[in-house]
Design a protein around this motif. Sequence first.
Motif, mmCIF file in Angstrom:
data_model
loop_
_atom_site.group_PDB
_atom_site.id
_atom_site.type_symbol
_atom_site.label_atom_id
_atom_site.label_comp_id
_atom_site.label_asym_id
_atom_site.label_seq_id
_atom_site.Cartn_x
_atom_site.Cartn_y
_atom_site.Cartn_z
ATOM 1 N N HIS A 1 0.804 -1.222 0.000
ATOM 2 C CA HIS A 1 0.000 0.000 0.000
ATOM 3 C C HIS A 1 0.839 1.275 0.000
ATOM 4 O O HIS A 1 0.328 2.348 -0.273
ATOM 5 C CB HIS A 1 -0.929 0.009 1.210
ATOM 6 N N ASP A 2 2.118 1.184 0.289
ATOM 7 C CA ASP A 2 2.948 2.381 0.371
ATOM 8 C C ASP A 2 4.032 2.448 -0.697
ATOM 9 O O ASP A 2 4.948 3.250 -0.609
ATOM 10 C CB ASP A 2 3.570 2.496 1.761
ATOM 11 N N ALA A 3 3.936 1.656 -1.744
ATOM 12 C CA ALA A 3 4.981 1.616 -2.773
ATOM 13 C C ALA A 3 5.174 2.973 -3.447
ATOM 14 O O ALA A 3 6.312 3.400 -3.665
ATOM 15 C CB ALA A 3 4.661 0.538 -3.802
ATOM 16 N N GLU A 4 4.081 3.648 -3.766
ATOM 17 C CA GLU A 4 4.198 4.951 -4.436
ATOM 18 C C GLU A 4 4.827 5.985 -3.518
ATOM 19 O O GLU A 4 5.670 6.771 -3.933
ATOM 20 C CB GLU A 4 2.835 5.456 -4.919
ATOM 21 N N ALA A 5 4.419 5.992 -2.259
ATOM 22 C CA ALA A 5 4.984 6.960 -1.307
ATOM 23 C C ALA A 5 6.475 6.729 -1.129
ATOM 24 O O ALA A 5 7.259 7.679 -1.060
ATOM 25 C CB ALA A 5 4.265 6.858 0.037
ATOM 26 N N ILE A 6 6.879 5.477 -1.065
ATOM 27 C CA ILE A 6 8.308 5.174 -0.928
ATOM 28 C C ILE A 6 9.066 5.642 -2.155
ATOM 29 O O ILE A 6 10.126 6.262 -2.045
ATOM 30 C CB ILE A 6 8.521 3.666 -0.685
ATOM 31 N N ALA A 7 8.539 5.377 -3.344
ATOM 32 C CA ALA A 7 9.218 5.779 -4.576
ATOM 33 C C ALA A 7 9.373 7.295 -4.651
ATOM 34 O O ALA A 7 10.448 7.805 -4.988
ATOM 35 C CB ALA A 7 8.455 5.253 -5.785
ATOM 36 N N ILE A 8 8.318 8.024 -4.342
ATOM 37 C CA ILE A 8 8.380 9.490 -4.405
ATOM 38 C C ILE A 8 9.338 10.035 -3.354
ATOM 39 O O ILE A 8 10.172 10.892 -3.638
ATOM 40 C CB ILE A 8 6.969 10.097 -4.276
ATOM 41 N N ASN A 9 9.234 9.533 -2.128
ATOM 42 C CA ASN A 9 10.126 10.006 -1.065
ATOM 43 C C ASN A 9 11.577 9.639 -1.343
ATOM 44 O O ASN A 9 12.487 10.432 -1.081
ATOM 45 C CB ASN A 9 9.689 9.446 0.287
ATOM 46 N N ARG A 10 11.792 8.463 -1.889
ATOM 47 C CA ARG A 10 13.154 8.043 -2.211
ATOM 48 C C ARG A 10 13.787 9.017 -3.197
ATOM 49 O O ARG A 10 14.922 9.453 -3.017
ATOM 50 C CB ARG A 10 13.120 6.629 -2.781
ATOM 51 N N HIS A 11 13.062 9.357 -4.239
ATOM 52 C CA HIS A 11 13.568 10.296 -5.245
ATOM 53 C C HIS A 11 13.869 11.665 -4.626
ATOM 54 O O HIS A 11 14.944 12.225 -4.843
ATOM 55 C CB HIS A 11 12.542 10.426 -6.373
ATOM 56 N N ARG A 12 12.942 12.183 -3.852
ATOM 57 C CA ARG A 12 13.133 13.506 -3.237
ATOM 58 C C ARG A 12 14.302 13.517 -2.252
ATOM 59 O O ARG A 12 15.080 14.469 -2.204
ATOM 60 C CB ARG A 12 11.863 13.924 -2.509
ATOM 61 N N LEU A 13 14.403 12.465 -1.450
ATOM 62 C CA LEU A 13 15.478 12.404 -0.464
ATOM 63 C C LEU A 13 16.848 12.333 -1.128
ATOM 64 O O LEU A 13 17.799 12.968 -0.674
ATOM 65 C CB LEU A 13 15.269 11.208 0.466
ATOM 66 N N LYS A 14 16.958 11.567 -2.206
ATOM 67 C CA LYS A 14 18.231 11.489 -2.923
ATOM 68 C C LYS A 14 18.601 12.852 -3.503
ATOM 69 O O LYS A 14 19.770 13.234 -3.489
ATOM 70 C CB LYS A 14 18.157 10.434 -4.022
ATOM 71 N N GLN A 15 17.614 13.575 -4.007
ATOM 72 C CA GLN A 15 17.879 14.906 -4.548
ATOM 73 C C GLN A 15 18.394 15.850 -3.471
ATOM 74 O O GLN A 15 19.160 16.762 -3.757
ATOM 75 C CB GLN A 15 16.621 15.499 -5.178
ATOM 76 N N LYS A 16 17.976 15.629 -2.225
ATOM 77 C CA LYS A 16 18.391 16.487 -1.116
ATOM 78 C C LYS A 16 19.679 16.016 -0.460
ATOM 79 O O LYS A 16 20.108 16.577 0.544
ATOM 80 C CB LYS A 16 17.275 16.559 -0.071
#
Length: 93
Positions: free
Chosen positions: A63-78
């Motif tokens: 149920h949280d796959a999309e949230a993990i993918a989006i957060n992963r991308h944003r966190l790497k950018q930061k």
Amino acid sequence: RGNINRLKGSEPGPARRLGELLELEYLALNDTAARNPATQALRPALDAVGRGGNVMFISGRNHDAEAIAINRHRLKQKGHRVMVFNLKKEGLF
């Protein structure tokens, strides 16, 4: 995001409509990720750590796959280091 902007900036027609649909999907995914309990718990922790923290997601990736993918991308950018452990793949779930 870049492809969405290119499509939305194209001549009126199917490509522009596709860009608009992708924009709606992108906004919906971002909204879902922002309301995810893991995202809400992560924000104060990252505020305390600052840049360059290590973030580990442990999930069944259901149920949280999309949230993990989006957060992963944003966190790497930061500048954060991000690891994702899939409990189903690791045989732990």
